[in-house]
Design a protein around this motif. Structure first.
Motif, PDB file in Angstrom:
ATOM      1  N   ASP A  37       0.832  -1.206   0.000  1.00 20.89           N
ATOM      2  CA  ASP A  37       0.000   0.000   0.000  1.00 20.89           C
ATOM      3  C   ASP A  37       0.868   1.258   0.000  1.00 20.89           C
ATOM      4  O   ASP A  37       0.566   2.244  -0.698  1.00 20.89           O
ATOM      5  CB  ASP A  37      -0.920   0.008   1.220  1.00 20.89           C
ATOM      6  N   LEU A  38       1.943   1.243   0.780  1.00 25.96           N
ATOM      7  CA  LEU A  38       2.856   2.386   0.796  1.00 25.96           C
ATOM      8  C   LEU A  38       3.531   2.563  -0.555  1.00 25.96           C
ATOM      9  O   LEU A  38       3.633   3.696  -1.072  1.00 25.96           O
ATOM     10  CB  LEU A  38       3.915   2.190   1.883  1.00 25.96           C
ATOM     11  N   LEU A  39       4.005   1.478  -1.131  1.00 27.26           N
ATOM     12  CA  LEU A  39       4.647   1.552  -2.438  1.00 27.26           C
ATOM     13  C   LEU A  39       3.673   2.056  -3.496  1.00 27.26           C
ATOM     14  O   LEU A  39       4.032   2.862  -4.363  1.00 27.26           O
ATOM     15  CB  LEU A  39       5.191   0.177  -2.835  1.00 27.26           C
ATOM     16  N   ARG A  40       2.449   1.572  -3.429  1.00 21.82           N
ATOM     17  CA  ARG A  40       1.444   2.024  -4.393  1.00 21.82           C
ATOM     18  C   ARG A  40       1.171   3.518  -4.240  1.00 21.82           C
ATOM     19  O   ARG A  40       1.089   4.247  -5.225  1.00 21.82           O
ATOM     20  CB  ARG A  40       0.148   1.231  -4.206  1.00 21.82           C
ATOM     21  N   GLY A  41       1.024   3.962  -2.991  1.00 21.80           N
ATOM     22  CA  GLY A  41       0.759   5.376  -2.769  1.00 21.80           C
ATOM     23  C   GLY A  41       1.883   6.265  -3.251  1.00 21.80           C
ATOM     24  O   GLY A  41       1.664   7.294  -3.892  1.00 21.80           O
ATOM     25  N   VAL A  42       3.121   5.868  -2.941  1.00 22.88           N
ATOM     26  CA  VAL A  42       4.281   6.677  -3.331  1.00 22.88           C
ATOM     27  C   VAL A  42       4.530   6.591  -4.832  1.00 22.88           C
ATOM     28  O   VAL A  42       4.742   7.606  -5.499  1.00 22.88           O
ATOM     29  CB  VAL A  42       5.523   6.224  -2.537  1.00 22.88           C
ATOM     30  N   TYR A  43       4.503   5.368  -5.363  1.00 18.64           N
ATOM     31  CA  TYR A  43       4.880   5.156  -6.765  1.00 18.64           C
ATOM     32  C   TYR A  43       3.789   5.578  -7.736  1.00 18.64           C
ATOM     33  O   TYR A  43       4.061   6.217  -8.766  1.00 18.64           O
ATOM     34  CB  TYR A  43       5.207   3.681  -6.971  1.00 18.64           C
ATOM     35  N   LEU A  44       2.532   5.245  -7.420  1.00 18.24           N
ATOM     36  CA  LEU A  44       1.454   5.477  -8.375  1.00 18.24           C
ATOM     37  C   LEU A  44       0.684   6.773  -8.117  1.00 18.24           C
ATOM     38  O   LEU A  44       0.154   7.368  -9.055  1.00 18.24           O
ATOM     39  CB  LEU A  44       0.475   4.297  -8.350  1.00 18.24           C
ATOM     40  N   ASP A  45       0.609   7.191  -6.849  1.00 17.69           N
ATOM     41  CA  ASP A  45      -0.205   8.359  -6.515  1.00 17.69           C
ATOM     42  C   ASP A  45       0.619   9.580  -6.127  1.00 17.69           C
ATOM     43  O   ASP A  45       0.050  10.626  -5.834  1.00 17.69           O
ATOM     44  CB  ASP A  45      -1.174   8.013  -5.376  1.00 17.69           C
TER      45      ASP A  45
END
Length: 248
Positions: A204-212
């Motif tokens: 979830d952290l990676l998704r937030g940082v990388y994608l959002d």
């Protein structure tokens, strides 16, 4: 510092000379990216499939390297008598363990760079925007799973069973956490189980940082869960970790 650099170089040589271990730790997530990237295309949950897969496999890579790779390596070395011999040398135990951990961090960073290169060049994934926050999340993940890896090494008694035990933990956790496929269609009880696992929060952290484009400090709850698992593992390791073989 000189001892640490010397031991780190030695750990890197040992790692890359062990072809089976290098495949399991370094190449396994890359193989998954190639396979899954060939199956999924278009968009998933509003994101490009290649980006979503890359994020999930970055999380899996952190767990596979810092948890599975570290735990299996330490158990095998302990039961083979290597840790006992190292303990009898002038090399401080903390320096040796730090060199092992830093060596695996180097492996993970190289692995991540390879996955970024493949994801962008082969599957058309976007490059990361906020490099600093992304690196912070990746380092947090490695540190947390390393704590769990030390704990697992302290608890597993047999070198023969180390790989089976670790994979029995890692692969279901990766599936439940969304490393390979999105979890929105999972049964509610499975999603609830995933919500307490560190890998789910790391992804979830990676998704937030990388994608959002989200800074890491915008998700303190996920940071706390990942850090808490790592701290719990470190505390177990501090009490139970040993240098002597346990098999008789």
């Amino acid at each position: 510092m000189r001892l640490l650099r010397h031991q780190l170089r030695g750990e890197q040589r040992v790692f890359w000379r062990n072809r089976e271990g290098a495949f399991f730790v370094f190449l396994f997530p890359i193989v998954f990216l190639l396979l899954l990237g060939s199956v999924y295309d278009g968009t998933i949950d509003g994101y490009e499939a290649s980006d979503l897969l890359l994020v999930g496999l970055l999380g899996y890579g952190a767990a596979n390297t810092a948890f599975a790779g570290l735990a299996i390596m330490l158990v095998i070395r302990r039961e083979g008598g290597l840790l006992k011999r190292i303990r009898s040398t002038p090399l401080p135990g903390a320096t040796y363990l730090l060199a092992v951990l830093l060596s695996l961090l180097v492996v993970f960073l190289l692995q991540s760079a390879a996955m970024f290169a493949l994801g962008i060049s082969v599957f058309g994934a976007d490059g990361p925007g906020d490099i600093v926050s992304l690196l912070a999340v990746m380092l947090l993940g490695v540190a947390a799973f390393a704590g769990m890896g030390f704990a697992a090494a302290a608890l597993i008694r047999s070198a023969d069973g180390a790989s089976a035990v670790i994979n029995l933990i890692l692969l279901p956790m990766a599936f439940i956490s969304g490393s390979f496929v999105p979890t929105q269609e999972y049964p509610e009880w499975l999603q609830t189980l995933g919500d307490v696992l560190p890998l789910k929060h790391l992804i979830d952290l990676l998704r937030g940082v990388y994608l959002d484009g989200m800074p890491i400090w915008d998700a303190p709850g996920s940071v706390a869960v990942v850090a808490a698992w790592g701290l719990a593992g470190a505390l177990v390791a501090a009490r139970r970790f040993g240098w002597e073989p346990r098999e008789r």
